[in-house]
Design a protein around this motif. Structure first.
Motif, short mmCIF file in Angstrom:
data_model
loop_
_atom_site.label_atom_id
_atom_site.label_comp_id
_atom_site.label_asym_id
_atom_site.label_seq_id
_atom_site.Cartn_x
_atom_site.Cartn_y
_atom_site.Cartn_z
N THR A 121 12.71 -6.42 -6.69
CA THR A 121 12.62 -5.02 -7.45
C THR A 121 13.82 -4.88 -8.44
OG1 THR A 121 13.72 -3.95 -5.65
CG2 THR A 121 11.21 -4.03 -5.45
N GLY A 122 14.98 -5.44 -8.01
CA GLY A 122 16.30 -5.31 -8.57
C GLY A 122 15.95 -6.19 -10.02
N ALA A 123 15.54 -7.23 -9.99
CA ALA A 123 15.25 -8.02 -11.19
C ALA A 123 14.13 -7.58 -11.97
CB ALA A 123 14.79 -9.52 -10.85
N ARG A 124 13.11 -6.96 -11.44
CA ARG A 124 12.01 -6.27 -12.24
C ARG A 124 12.64 -5.06 -13.03
NH1 ARG A 124 8.27 -8.19 -14.71
NH2 ARG A 124 9.23 -7.07 -16.24
N LYS A 125 13.25 -4.28 -12.45
CA LYS A 125 13.91 -3.21 -13.09
C LYS A 125 14.85 -3.57 -14.10
CE LYS A 125 15.26 1.86 -11.91
NZ LYS A 125 15.36 2.70 -10.98
N ALA A 126 15.55 -4.52 -13.79
CA ALA A 126 16.70 -5.04 -14.74
C ALA A 126 15.80 -5.64 -16.11
CB ALA A 126 17.50 -5.86 -14.04
N LEU A 127 14.78 -5.92 -16.06
CA LEU A 127 13.99 -6.68 -17.13
C LEU A 127 13.48 -5.33 -18.00
CD1 LEU A 127 12.13 -9.53 -15.34
CD2 LEU A 127 13.84 -9.61 -17.06
N ASP A 128 12.85 -4.55 -16.94
CA ASP A 128 12.56 -3.04 -17.69
C ASP A 128 13.33 -2.47 -18.58
OD1 ASP A 128 9.98 -3.65 -16.45
OD2 ASP A 128 10.12 -2.39 -14.81
N PHE A 129 14.51 -2.45 -18.09
CA PHE A 129 15.61 -2.02 -19.05
C PHE A 129 16.17 -2.74 -19.99
CE2 PHE A 129 15.48 1.33 -15.94
CZ PHE A 129 15.97 2.58 -16.55
N SER A 135 21.05 -12.01 -16.54
CA SER A 135 21.63 -10.73 -16.11
C SER A 135 20.82 -10.10 -15.28
CB SER A 135 21.94 -9.89 -17.26
OG SER A 135 22.93 -10.55 -17.94
N ALA A 136 19.44 -10.13 -15.44
CA ALA A 136 18.48 -9.49 -14.44
C ALA A 136 18.43 -10.27 -13.12
CB ALA A 136 16.98 -9.67 -14.98
N ALA A 137 18.52 -11.49 -13.03
CA ALA A 137 18.55 -12.65 -11.94
C ALA A 137 19.64 -11.98 -11.14
CB ALA A 137 18.49 -13.77 -12.25
N LEU A 138 20.83 -12.19 -11.79
CA LEU A 138 21.93 -11.56 -11.27
C LEU A 138 22.03 -10.01 -10.43
CD1 LEU A 138 24.72 -13.18 -13.77
CD2 LEU A 138 24.17 -13.79 -11.37
N LEU A 139 21.46 -9.54 -11.41
CA LEU A 139 21.41 -7.98 -10.96
C LEU A 139 20.37 -7.79 -9.57
CD1 LEU A 139 22.52 -5.28 -11.49
CD2 LEU A 139 20.69 -4.55 -12.82
#
Length: 219
Positions: A121-129, A135-139
């Motif tokens: 969910t963290g990666a998915r939300k980071a991609l949506d932003f 960066s999305a994988a790290l987040l």
């Protein structure tokens, strides 16, 4: 007419994706809340201490994720459900926890489940932003390990991520699968489920088989 229908379909897909992401987020918070409460039970804390650990464990990773991507105010403060879910998890664990001898195993299982849910969910939300794939994988990884780190510090334990155990690596792999699928413009629901399952399975295997990260050589 065709353009209107296309716009409606895209809007509906976005709404469904947002709802699915929120559901996974809440499930992850509940699962992590249970891990925090179980640690509190094992440490023989009172009901307030157990609730505090449930709250910080359930909300810590998501709170940090939202602040880093600029989703303010964080969901934990903007939606009452994000506060209610870990409270329910803490109270449920307080009243229904099993014998103390089985708590550690349950903590590991629920912690692995929370790690898996939060990394995707963290990666998915980071991609949506609009974050980059790396960066999305790290987040996503930070989202998964953040609450556990706060929980361990407050309960007087060395955080799991700082030990030799395989912990952050499964989270990064789970988040990486989501990111790679998004880069390939493939956004099926089963990809997110598969990514969470991979993270969960690797973490449990690491616990069961005693897999550890490399340690420095001691002369």
């Amino acid at each position: 007419m065709r353009q209107t229908l296309t716009s409606c379909v895209r809007y509906r897909a976005g709404v469904d994706g947002s709802v699915a992401l929120q559901v996974l987020d809440l499930v992850g918070i509940f699962v992590f809340g249970i891990t925090g409460a179980l640690v509190g039970v094992r440490k023989k804390l009172d009901v307030f201490g157990i609730q505090v650990l449930a709250l910080v464990t359930g909300l810590g990773g998501g709170f940090l994720r939202d602040v880093l991507i600029g989703a303010t105010p964080p969901a934990a403060l903007a939606d009452w459900r994000y506060l209610a879910v870990p409270v329910v998890a803490g109270l449920t664990t307080f009243f229904l926890h099993p014998g103390i001898g089985r708590v550690e195993r349950l903590v590991n299982v629920f912690d692995a489940a929370g790690l898996a849910l939060f990394c995707v969910t963290g990666a998915r939300k980071a991609l949506d932003f609009g974050l980059s794939p790396l960066s999305a994988a790290l987040l996503g990884t930070i989202s998964g390990i953040g609450g556990g780190v706060v929980r361990d510090v407050l309960s007087g334990r060395v955080p799991v991520v700082l030990r030799s155990e395989i912990y952050a690596t499964p989270a990064f792999l789970g988040a990486g699968i989501v990111v790679l699928a998004d880069s390939a413009h493939y956004d099926a629901a089963w990809v997110t489920i598969a990514a969470a399952a991979v993270c969960f399975a690797i973490r449990l295997l690491a616990i069961r088989r005693g897999w550890n990260a490399p340690l420095p050589r001691v002369p």
